[in-house]
Motif scaffolding. Structure first.
Motif, PDB file in Angstrom:
ATOM      1  N   SER A 198       0.955  -1.107   0.099  1.00  7.99           N
ATOM      2  CA  SER A 198      -0.076  -0.006  -0.001  1.00  7.99           C
ATOM      3  C   SER A 198       0.873   1.108  -0.080  1.00  7.99           C
ATOM      4  N   LYS A 205       4.472   0.315  -6.210  1.00  8.83           N
ATOM      5  CA  LYS A 205       4.042  -0.692  -6.001  1.00  8.83           C
ATOM      6  C   LYS A 205       4.174  -2.022  -6.993  1.00  8.83           C
ATOM      7  N   ASP A 261      -8.433  -3.210  -4.538  1.00  8.15           N
ATOM      8  CA  ASP A 261      -9.646  -2.422  -4.040  1.00  8.15           C
ATOM      9  C   ASP A 261     -10.836  -2.510  -4.804  1.00  8.15           C
ATOM     10  N   THR A 305      -2.537  -1.645  -3.814  1.00  7.63           N
ATOM     11  CA  THR A 305      -3.528  -0.827  -3.690  1.00  7.63           C
ATOM     12  C   THR A 305      -3.144   0.615  -2.931  1.00  7.63           C
ATOM     13  N   ASN A 306      -3.648   1.686  -3.553  1.00  7.88           N
ATOM     14  CA  ASN A 306      -3.454   3.042  -3.065  1.00  7.88           C
ATOM     15  C   ASN A 306      -4.520   3.410  -1.809  1.00  7.88           C
ATOM     16  N   ARG A 307      -5.344   2.281  -1.594  1.00  3.48           N
ATOM     17  CA  ARG A 307      -6.464   2.572  -0.923  1.00  3.48           C
ATOM     18  C   ARG A 307      -6.863   1.508   0.397  1.00  3.48           C
ATOM     19  N   PRO A 308      -5.805   1.353   1.187  1.00  3.05           N
ATOM     20  CA  PRO A 308      -5.972   0.078   2.220  1.00  3.05           C
ATOM     21  C   PRO A 308      -7.111   0.485   3.298  1.00  3.05           C
ATOM     22  N   HIS A 324       1.536  -6.153   5.969  1.00  8.95           N
ATOM     23  CA  HIS A 324       1.110  -5.062   5.297  1.00  8.95           C
ATOM     24  C   HIS A 324       2.236  -4.093   5.198  1.00  8.95           C
TER      25      HIS A 324
END
Length: 658
Positions: A198, A205, A261, A305-308, A324
């Motif tokens: 993330s 990533k 996501d 993801t950039n929205r964990p 994580h």
């Protein structure tokens, strides 16, 4: 059979086309009154076909077949009965009436058109799918994951990834386990089932996952989260099952799900529009598959993801995604490593090529807050700038121009300011510069420019903040005063009635800072040590976590904090009115001034022990005109309503975050 049906339809259409249309009056006078009618046939409830006696003569109407139109069957039957009553035709001689439904060729085709169209679409999909994937329409539930193995291995290695040493170390642990599982299993250790990568967009990533595929000597299955979402019901779940079935066949292997996501959002949010939809079914299947691994199946799942924060808690629990891994924007050393990677393919001039390490350090300290994608953009823009001016090599000036273009946009040479506007911008930026120079906790100035750039930037001031992770009340107050310097300078030199709209961005920043100080950081004596609305859930619910009375108190205290800072800034700039005029006049002459110009004009900052690396460098290189880059530099202050891009520049409220 189909041919006979078509022949019959063609015959019926041709026979119907030879029939002659008449009116009711013609039918009554020419046929009915003369007793020539043998039979009437009502066709489709709107047309009556007249059949005459075989030995009857048509008289004045001539031979052939006849028909007439009717409005409704009931009206026709009534009129026919009345006519026969008037003619005195006995009941046993009355004309028989038959009813018949017929269909034209066009009508038959129209009825079968949806079926024909559906069959055609299925046939086209099967042919297309069969030519591309080998399964046709029956492979729609198959996984679209790309398999990378020794036959088509990825060329990117860990040496091509810089600025994320800790993340590479954790990822490398998965690779080592899959290569040598016995080393861990003999100690009773179990490798984590998966890891979430993330971080902000552009931090690398997906690049790290590609490097993992390049380093691992095991099969690597790569798939995007959006590829599980399909218009057909059940396809997402089927593709998840097929993906993990393929992984078990190729075990040991690694699965990478990019942008997870798309299918991994928390269940139950926004459930007013339906319950268990297709996305939730896909997520449920993913949860089952990840928790259904056997202990002897060496399969690791990586996801990016950039929205964990929106992911489902069941997906993040131990046993599924145990690790994580946060990949944040790189620091100075990380940016230097990334620059060394992206400078490698560039054709640099000899002085830069012989000292690439120094160039990478210079660029790293000039671009704080830049992600890996931003750094790649800077190097590409530098090469493009060198090509546009016809240079054979990429020079240092090309990198400086690229950085300025990425931060504040392209220089607008066609935007010619009037004398009054240029003077206003100069005094506005001079106000910022003087506040930063004579306030102890303000950030020291690096560069001031009044050259128009970007969509709404008429000028900008670039500062040199030290590495700071905490912000005290005096430091925050000085920052607010420095941000207000441009607005106060306009008021002092042009009058309150001549204040322009150039301070809009400044006012937005200080209002946000003051509200954060009062509402979230507990820096106000009246509000007290409380924090409101600091979490994402509160912001998404569109509700205020405080009462109306508290809202009034917050409004009052925020306005009071800004008003006090405004008065303090006015007092400071009034005392240094002459210095503001000196800086403004120098800006009007040179358009761009640096730290060295400020020292020559005003002397060093009057604060002992506040010297930074820029001051030390200037003391050692007093004869040079150009200054090297500082260790850190913040986003420029931009005139006008257009803010600095959020993905590049760290705004003041970002600096406040611990």
């Amino acid at each position: 059979m189909a041919a006979s049906a078509v022949a019959y339809l063609a015959y019926s259409n041709s026979s119907a086309s030879h029939s002659r249309e008449i009116t009711w009056q013609e039918f009554r006078t020419a046929f009915l009154e003369k007793g020539l009618v043998e039979k009437l046939t009502v066709v489709n409830n709107h047309k009556v076909r007249v059949k005459l006696h075989p030995n009857a003569a048509a008289g004045s109407m001539g031979g052939g077949e006849y028909h007439f139109s009717i409005g409704s069957v009931e009206a026709f039957e009534r009129k026919l009965e009345e006519a026969q009553n008037e003619l005195g035709i006995p009941g046993h001689e009355r004309i028989p009436v038959a009813y018949q439904d017929e269909m034209s060729t066009f009508g038959v085709f129209l009825n079968f058109a949806p079926t024909i169209l559906l069959v055609g679409v299925i046939y086209w999909l099967s042919r297309k799918g069969g030519s591309s994937a080998g399964g046709g329409i029956f492979s729609i539930g198959k996984s679209k994951a790309k398999l990378f193995n020794k036959d088509n291995e990825v060329k990117i290695k860990f040496k091509d990834v810089a600025g994320m040493d800790e993340a590479k170390e954790e990822i490398m642990e998965f690779v080592k386990f899959l290569k040598e599982p016995a080393k861990y299993e003999k100690l009773g250790a179990k490798i984590p089932r998966g890891a979430i990568l993330s971080g902000p967009p552009g931090t690398g990533k997906t690049l790290l996952a590609k490097a993992t595929a390049g380093e691992a000597s095991v099969p690597f299955l790569s798939v995007s989260g959006s590829e599980f979402v399909e218009m057909f019901v059940g396809v997402g779940s089927s593709r998840v099952r097929d993906l993990f079935a393929s992984a078990k066949k190729n075990a040991p292997c690694i699965i990478f799900v990019d942008e997870i996501d798309a299918i991994g959002k928390s269940r139950g949010k926004g459930g007013n529009f339906g319950g268990n939809d297709e996305r939730e079914s896909t997520l449920n299947q993913l949860l089952v598959e990840m928790d259904g691994f056997g202990t002897d199946e060496h399969i690791v799942v990586l996801a990016g993801t950039n929205r964990p924060d929106v992911l489902d808690p069941a997906l993040m629990r131990p046993g599924r995604f145990d690790r994580h891994i946060a990949i944040d924007r790189p620091d100075v050393s990380g940016r230097k490593g990334i620059y060394l990677v992206h400078l490698r393919p560039l054709r640099l001039e000899d002085t830069l090529k012989n000292d690439v390490d120094s160039l990478a350090q210079k660029l790293a300290v000039l671009t704080p807050g830049f992600s890996g994608a931003d750094i790649a953009n800077v190097c590409n823009e530098a090469a493009l700038h060198a090509a546009r001016k016809g240079s054979e090599y990429v020079q240092s000036i090309d990198f400086d121009t690229a950085i300025e273009r990425v931060i504040v946009g392209l220089e607008k040479k066609s935007r010619v300011l009037s004398v009054e506007e240029k003077k206003t911008v100069a005094y506005h930026e001079a106000g910022h510069a003087i506040c930063g120079w004579f306030l102890e906790h303000a950030d020291p100035l690096l560069k001031v420019s009044i050259i128009p750039r970007g969509a709404g930037a008429l000028g900008y001031a670039q500062y040199l903040p030290p590495d700071r992770y905490l912000l005290s009340t005096p430091q925050m107050t000085d920052r607010i005063c420095m941000t207000l310097g441009g607005r106060v300078s306009e008021e002092i030199f042009f009058g309150l009635e001549n204040i322009t709209t150039g301070a809009q961005d400044d006012l937005q920043k200080i209002t946000r800072m003051a509200f954060e100080a009062c509402a979230n950081y507990g820096m106000n004596d009246v509000i007290g040590p409380v924090s409101y609305g600091g979490d994402r859930a509160t912001k998404e619910n569109w509700t205020k976590p405080f009462s109306e009375k508290t809202a009034e108190m917050l409004d009052f205290e925020v306005r009071k904090m800004i008003t006090n800072a405004y008065e303090r800034t006015r007092t400071l700039l009034t005392e240094h009115r002459g210095d503001v005029e000196k800086v403004a006049q120098l800006l009007l002459d040179k358009e761009v001034i640096t730290r060295e110009d400020m020292i020559n004009l005003l002397g060093k900052r009057p604060f002992a022990g506040r010297s930074d690396d820029m001051d030390k460098w200037l003391d050692e290189n007093r004869g040079e005109k150009s200054a090297p880059p500082p260790l850190e530099s913040p986003p420029p202050e931009v005139e006008g309503p257009t803010p600095v891009p959020a993905a590049i520049a760290k705004t003041l409220d970002d600096t406040l975050k611990l």
